[in-house]
Design a protein around this motif. Structure first.
Motif, mmCIF file in Angstrom:
data_model
loop_
_atom_site.group_PDB
_atom_site.id
_atom_site.type_symbol
_atom_site.label_atom_id
_atom_site.label_comp_id
_atom_site.label_asym_id
_atom_site.label_seq_id
_atom_site.Cartn_x
_atom_site.Cartn_y
_atom_site.Cartn_z
ATOM 1 N N GLN A 293 0.770 -1.303 0.016
ATOM 2 C CA GLN A 293 -0.150 0.100 0.092
ATOM 3 C C GLN A 293 0.949 1.386 0.018
ATOM 4 O O GLN A 293 0.517 2.284 -0.795
ATOM 5 C CB GLN A 293 -0.913 -0.123 1.199
ATOM 6 C CG GLN A 293 -1.901 -0.986 1.036
ATOM 7 C CD GLN A 293 -2.846 -0.691 -0.051
ATOM 8 O OE1 GLN A 293 -3.494 0.413 -0.068
ATOM 9 N NE2 GLN A 293 -3.042 -1.682 -0.994
ATOM 10 N N PHE A 294 1.959 1.374 0.894
ATOM 11 C CA PHE A 294 3.138 2.282 0.682
ATOM 12 C C PHE A 294 3.394 2.573 -0.482
ATOM 13 O O PHE A 294 3.451 3.680 -1.371
ATOM 14 C CB PHE A 294 4.085 1.960 1.526
ATOM 15 C CG PHE A 294 5.384 2.600 1.347
ATOM 16 C CD1 PHE A 294 5.429 4.028 1.377
ATOM 17 C CD2 PHE A 294 6.374 1.893 0.671
ATOM 18 C CE1 PHE A 294 6.535 4.407 0.730
ATOM 19 C CE2 PHE A 294 7.475 2.294 0.336
ATOM 20 C CZ PHE A 294 7.703 3.874 0.139
ATOM 21 N N SER B 20 1.010 4.203 -3.032
ATOM 22 C CA SER B 20 0.748 5.691 -2.801
ATOM 23 C C SER B 20 1.683 6.370 -3.444
ATOM 24 O O SER B 20 1.417 7.557 -3.651
ATOM 25 C CB SER B 20 0.921 5.806 -1.065
ATOM 26 O OG SER B 20 2.353 5.946 -1.079
ATOM 27 N N ASN C 249 0.760 8.706 -6.565
ATOM 28 C CA ASN C 249 0.120 10.161 -6.364
ATOM 29 C C ASN C 249 1.524 11.084 -6.558
ATOM 30 O O ASN C 249 2.294 10.893 -5.667
ATOM 31 C CB ASN C 249 -0.750 10.208 -5.166
ATOM 32 C CG ASN C 249 -1.083 11.580 -5.034
ATOM 33 O OD1 ASN C 249 -0.216 12.451 -4.450
ATOM 34 N ND2 ASN C 249 -2.302 11.827 -5.041
ATOM 35 N N ASN D 148 2.395 12.325 -3.197
ATOM 36 C CA ASN D 148 2.929 11.503 -2.134
ATOM 37 C C ASN D 148 4.440 11.243 -2.587
ATOM 38 O O ASN D 148 5.455 11.140 -1.762
ATOM 39 C CB ASN D 148 2.277 10.256 -2.133
ATOM 40 C CG ASN D 148 0.638 10.340 -1.449
ATOM 41 O OD1 ASN D 148 0.603 11.288 -0.639
ATOM 42 N ND2 ASN D 148 -0.031 9.433 -1.580
ATOM 43 N N TYR E 210 7.911 9.929 5.813
ATOM 44 C CA TYR E 210 6.797 9.389 4.999
ATOM 45 C C TYR E 210 6.764 7.740 5.536
ATOM 46 O O TYR E 210 5.411 7.416 5.597
ATOM 47 C CB TYR E 210 7.166 9.397 3.562
ATOM 48 C CG TYR E 210 6.180 9.024 2.819
ATOM 49 C CD1 TYR E 210 4.988 9.915 2.674
ATOM 50 C CD2 TYR E 210 5.917 8.024 1.952
ATOM 51 C CE1 TYR E 210 3.554 9.677 1.975
ATOM 52 C CE2 TYR E 210 4.811 7.562 1.161
ATOM 53 C CZ TYR E 210 3.551 8.647 1.311
ATOM 54 O OH TYR E 210 2.662 8.211 0.468
ATOM 55 N N TRP F 9 3.343 4.658 7.789
ATOM 56 C CA TRP F 9 2.766 3.454 7.335
ATOM 57 C C TRP F 9 3.100 2.131 8.357
ATOM 58 O O TRP F 9 4.025 2.179 8.943
ATOM 59 C CB TRP F 9 3.398 2.847 5.996
ATOM 60 C CG TRP F 9 2.930 3.777 4.879
ATOM 61 C CD1 TRP F 9 3.560 5.139 4.621
ATOM 62 C CD2 TRP F 9 1.792 3.831 4.286
ATOM 63 N NE1 TRP F 9 2.891 5.671 3.307
ATOM 64 C CE2 TRP F 9 1.808 4.958 3.293
ATOM 65 C CE3 TRP F 9 0.743 2.906 4.084
ATOM 66 C CZ2 TRP F 9 0.664 5.243 2.503
ATOM 67 C CZ3 TRP F 9 -0.342 2.991 3.198
ATOM 68 C CH2 TRP F 9 -0.240 4.348 2.252
#
Length: 135
Positions: A35-36, A39, A42, A45, A56, A60
């Motif tokens: 999922q990180f 991300s 984007n 991000n 960052y 998570w």
């Protein structure tokens, strides 16, 4: 038809040298790691990641082992810890590295050596069939 326990079958997949099969177990293990990585699709991000990777990543819920593997760009370790190469590709894309160059870091070859090997038909399966069989 011979029935085989699913756990025995999946354990056999771990016997393939240099291969990390993305099983349901690995998917669960690497859920937040992946999922990180996703991300980073984007732009905002990606900028936050580039500005301060550790900060960052702290957002998570990944394990310390996963965190260190990401920070060291140890893709083999990320795969062992549940990473999926297609999700992890977002990391090396953000780093400005091609897929082939990133994958070459997972071998014992330089990028030019890896590229040439792939252009010449890839790695021979001979001697790469079984860990426990000593091949």
């Amino acid at each position: 038809m011979i029935e085989q326990d699913i756990h025995e079958y999946l354990a056999e997949l771990e016997d393939l040298p240099g291969t990390r099969v993305f099983t349901a177990s690995r998917a669960r293990q690497g859920y937040h790691l992946n999922q990180f990585a996703m991300s980073l699709m984007n732009a905002e991000n990606r900028e936050r990641w580039k500005a301060d990777e550790k900060a960052y990543l702290a957002e998570w819920p990944i394990t310390e082992e996963q965190r260190q593997a990401v920070l060291h760009r140890d893709y083999n370790r990320m795969l062992e810890l549940g990473g999926n190469i297609y999700f992890l590709s977002k990391i090396f894309s953000t780093d400005g590295i091609s897929f082939a160059e990133a994958v070459s870091t997972m071998t014992d070859m330089t990028f030019p050596e890896y590229r040439d090997m792939m252009l010449n038909g890839g790695r021979s399966p001979e001697g790469n069939r079984s860990i426990k069989g000593g091949y």
